[in-house]
Write a protein that holds these residues in place. Structure first.
Motif, mmCIF file in Angstrom:
data_model
loop_
_atom_site.group_PDB
_atom_site.id
_atom_site.type_symbol
_atom_site.label_atom_id
_atom_site.label_comp_id
_atom_site.label_asym_id
_atom_site.label_seq_id
_atom_site.Cartn_x
_atom_site.Cartn_y
_atom_site.Cartn_z
ATOM 1 N N THR A 1 -13.151 -9.068 -3.487
ATOM 2 C CA THR A 1 -13.379 -8.274 -2.279
ATOM 3 C C THR A 1 -14.618 -8.817 -1.591
ATOM 4 O O THR A 1 -15.722 -8.575 -2.077
ATOM 5 C CB THR A 1 -13.609 -6.781 -2.607
ATOM 6 O OG1 THR A 1 -12.622 -6.360 -3.546
ATOM 7 C CG2 THR A 1 -13.528 -5.945 -1.356
ATOM 8 N N PHE B 1 -6.314 3.903 -6.606
ATOM 9 C CA PHE B 1 -6.060 4.247 -8.003
ATOM 10 C C PHE B 1 -5.948 5.767 -8.175
ATOM 11 O O PHE B 1 -6.295 6.549 -7.283
ATOM 12 C CB PHE B 1 -7.209 3.751 -8.901
ATOM 13 C CG PHE B 1 -7.333 2.253 -8.979
ATOM 14 C CD1 PHE B 1 -6.261 1.412 -8.706
ATOM 15 C CD2 PHE B 1 -8.551 1.663 -9.329
ATOM 16 C CE1 PHE B 1 -6.386 0.021 -8.792
ATOM 17 C CE2 PHE B 1 -8.693 0.284 -9.414
ATOM 18 C CZ PHE B 1 -7.610 -0.535 -9.146
ATOM 19 N N PRO C 1 -9.960 6.279 -5.125
ATOM 20 C CA PRO C 1 -10.032 5.078 -4.280
ATOM 21 C C PRO C 1 -11.219 4.222 -4.704
ATOM 22 O O PRO C 1 -12.314 4.754 -4.914
ATOM 23 C CB PRO C 1 -10.218 5.649 -2.868
ATOM 24 C CG PRO C 1 -10.535 7.096 -3.025
ATOM 25 C CD PRO C 1 -10.065 7.531 -4.362
ATOM 26 N N GLY D 1 -3.471 0.762 -11.847
ATOM 27 C CA GLY D 1 -4.025 -0.566 -11.547
ATOM 28 C C GLY D 1 -3.096 -1.696 -11.916
ATOM 29 O O GLY D 1 -3.488 -2.860 -11.874
ATOM 30 N N GLY E 1 -6.029 -3.931 1.665
ATOM 31 C CA GLY E 1 -6.230 -4.196 0.237
ATOM 32 C C GLY E 1 -7.677 -4.067 -0.198
ATOM 33 O O GLY E 1 -7.973 -4.201 -1.387
ATOM 34 N N ALA F 1 0.850 -1.206 0.000
ATOM 35 C CA ALA F 1 0.000 0.000 0.000
ATOM 36 C C ALA F 1 0.881 1.250 0.000
ATOM 37 O O ALA F 1 0.604 2.223 -0.711
ATOM 38 C CB ALA F 1 -0.936 -0.014 1.197
ATOM 39 N N ALA G 1 -8.561 -0.059 -3.292
ATOM 40 C CA ALA G 1 -7.388 0.093 -4.158
ATOM 41 C C ALA G 1 -7.172 1.582 -4.390
ATOM 42 O O ALA G 1 -8.102 2.303 -4.765
ATOM 43 C CB ALA G 1 -7.618 -0.619 -5.485
ATOM 44 N N PHE H 1 -4.830 -7.812 -10.446
ATOM 45 C CA PHE H 1 -3.866 -6.802 -10.874
ATOM 46 C C PHE H 1 -2.794 -7.378 -11.799
ATOM 47 O O PHE H 1 -2.331 -8.504 -11.630
ATOM 48 C CB PHE H 1 -3.242 -6.108 -9.652
ATOM 49 C CG PHE H 1 -4.257 -5.412 -8.777
ATOM 50 C CD1 PHE H 1 -5.341 -4.753 -9.346
ATOM 51 C CD2 PHE H 1 -4.147 -5.427 -7.396
ATOM 52 C CE1 PHE H 1 -6.294 -4.115 -8.550
ATOM 53 C CE2 PHE H 1 -5.093 -4.801 -6.598
ATOM 54 C CZ PHE H 1 -6.174 -4.148 -7.174
ATOM 55 N N LEU I 1 -1.789 -0.074 -3.629
ATOM 56 C CA LEU I 1 -2.707 -1.219 -3.596
ATOM 57 C C LEU I 1 -1.964 -2.464 -3.119
ATOM 58 O O LEU I 1 -0.737 -2.503 -3.102
ATOM 59 C CB LEU I 1 -3.349 -1.446 -4.961
ATOM 60 C CG LEU I 1 -2.472 -1.504 -6.204
ATOM 61 C CD1 LEU I 1 -1.842 -2.858 -6.380
ATOM 62 C CD2 LEU I 1 -3.328 -1.151 -7.419
#
Ligand SMILES: Nc1ncnc2c1ncn2[C@@H]1O[C@H](COP(=O)(O)OP(=O)(O)O)[C@@H](O)[C@H]1O
Ligand SMILES: O=C(CO)[C@@H](O)[C@H](O)COP(=O)(O)O
Length: 465
Positions: free
Chosen positions: A327, A268, A277, A174, A263, A112, A266, A123, A117
């Motif tokens: 997720t 972004f 986010p 990403g 996690g 992170a 993410a 990914f 991320l």
């Protein structure tokens, strides 16, 4: 002056042509993509070409931009040929590689902090590790790696040398080897994951030029599809977008990058120089497709059925992990139906449980965004699944927040078109296009739906094989 925007998404390719100054709709085209989590990019090029033709061609546009599904691994050899079919964002074979990478760097916090991320199978970096470990000959042939939107932009620009590949911040963020907080590649992480450093596209700023169409019109940097949706829907800080496409996503425009060591969120980047986010699930609109097929009904009938059952479906709860899940990170899990009784064994209860279960997974995402500092003034619902009346009406009950639905449209392609207009017109901000009237949906939150779901989601089993 006209501009074109493309959305090369998981299930289809859409092309929208709009007026650059006002955003007025002019014409559009679309074509389908093949099924599967491994797709030959040549199929995307064929679909884009068909969609452009259906949209009346690009000869009269002053600029164009391509947005696309994020994270897909497109490997090119030294001659610019595709090495193997692309592994898509929803391909979970690199789950083991993701776990290895997290451990090797010392855990979620380290990732992170480094890139914003924590690796999961979606990914790109995990797919590269998978390739290096499982297909060394293909890894060896890989001279450059890029994302679906980068590759299509490059093709539209005439597929020059590999050094003409371009990307943008939102999609680079990403990959897992571009750092959102630092705004630069992490070649050390790319080398760590893949064993060496293939060429990667140059990352352009918000109005950078990635190449030119045959008529000389510039191609904008393009974007990941979620970042483009934020631009297309005109999202502002305080808005949370929930997109119900093949993936389910919840994200907001933020002034600073997210770094969630769990996690879940993410971190972004967006298309404007800000941040995005985002929480993504693997299971959204297709859950409704699958349950509709099971019941032998179309989307309209499924929606009517769902709305005819009571909130909470009398305790029937569907955990929608039909493609595994990202997720929470449970790549091998399967879906489950809990709470079956004689009374809940009806098509209406199942339809309601499907809509609620899919929305509950996204509500967990909204909670995670809030815990990372997002403010939820309003939820904007977009994507194919937002066309369902049941989804629109049940969403505020599950989210416990009012929901607005912009007029049905292609918000990802619109965002790409708005970016193209920004490239064509210049200025510090994208042109102010007026979105149409939004429809508001309000309902009293029903916490029991999420409580029951939270219990159910702990009782799923992994797939066999
Ligand atoms: N009225 C509707 N109700 C529910 N789902 C719908 C409806 N219309 C389209 N969909 C679903 O939306 C999905 C396509 O949405 P889209 O946002 O284009 O996905 P993607 O961007 O992932 O390709 C398909 O799974 C389709 O079946
Ligand atoms: O993996 C993500 C976001 O991290 C997905 O959102 C993909 O970008 C695919 O989007 P859709 O085709 O489902 O819109």
């Amino acid at each position: 002056m006209l501009v074109a925007g493309v959305d090369s998404s998981t299930q289809s390719c859409k092309v929208v042509i709009r007026d650059a100054e006002t955003g007025a709709f002019v014409r559009e085209g679309r074509a389908s993509h093949p099924d599967g989590t491994e797709v030959d990019p040549v199929a995307w090029w064929a679909a884009l070409s068909a969609a452009i033709t259906a949209a009346g061609g690009l000869d009269d546009v002053a600029a164009a931009s391509v947005a696309g599904q994020q994270h897909g691994m497109v490997c090119l050899d030294a001659a610019g040929e595709v090495v193997r079919p692309a592994l898509l964002w929803n391909d979970t074979r690199s789950a083991g590689a993701a776990a290895e990478l997290v451990e090797e760097l010392g855990g979620g916090q380290a990732w992170a902090d480094a890139v914003g991320l924590v690796p999961v199978a979606s990914f790109t970096i995990t797919k590269l590790r998978w390739l290096a470990s499982n297909e060394p000959a293909n890894a060896e042939r890989t001279a450059a790696v890029c994302l679906p939107h980068d590759w299509l932009t490059w093709k539209l620009a005439g597929a020059g040398g590999l050094d003409t590949l371009r990307t943008d911040r939102s999609d680079a963020s990403g990959t897992g080897y571009w750092s959102t907080p630092a705004g630069e590649y992490r070649p050390d992480l790319l080398r760590h994951a893949f064993g060496r450093e293939p060429l990667v596209p140059e990352v352009l700023g918000p109005t950078g030029i990635a190449g030119h169409l045959p008529n000389g019109a510039p191609l904008g940097p393009g974007a990941g599809d979620n970042a483009a949706a934020a631009l297309g829907a005109g999202a502002r800080p305080g808005d949370v977008l929930v997109s119900i496409g093949t993936s389910g996503t919840a994200f907001s425009v933020a002034e600073s990058p997210a770094a969630d060591p769990s996690g879940t969120v993410a971190g972004f980047a967006d298309t404007t120089g800000r941040f995005l986010p985002l929480v993504a699930t693997l299971n959204a609109a297709r859950v409704l497709d699958a349950v509709g097929a099971l019941l032998g009904v179309d989307h309209t009938e499924l929606s009517l059925l769902a709305l005819s059952a009571p909130p909470g479906a009398d305790g029937l709860s569907l955990v929608p992990y039909l493609e595994g899940e990202r997720t929470p990170n449970r790549p091998k899990s399967t879906g489950a139906l809990h709470g079956l009784t004689l009374a809940t064994s009806t098509p209406a209860h199942l339809a309601r449980a499907a809509v609620e279960g899919m929305l509950c997974a996204l509500a967990d995402g909204l909670d995670a965004l809030v815990s990372q500092g997002a403010v939820v003034n309003r939820v904007i619902l977009v994507g194919g699944g937002a066309r369902s009346e049941a989804v629109r009406r049940i969403a505020p009950e599950v989210f416990g927040a009012p929901v607005v639905v912009p007029p049905p449209g292609e918000y990802v392609a619109d965002g790409a078109a708005r970016q193209a207009a920004w490239v064509a017109l210049g200025g510090d901000e994208p042109p102010a296009w007026s979105g149409g009237e939004v429809e508001g949906y309000e309902a009293k939150g029903v916490p029991a739906i999420r409580e029951r779901y939270a219990e159910a989601r702990e009782h799923v089993i992994d797939r066999t094989g």
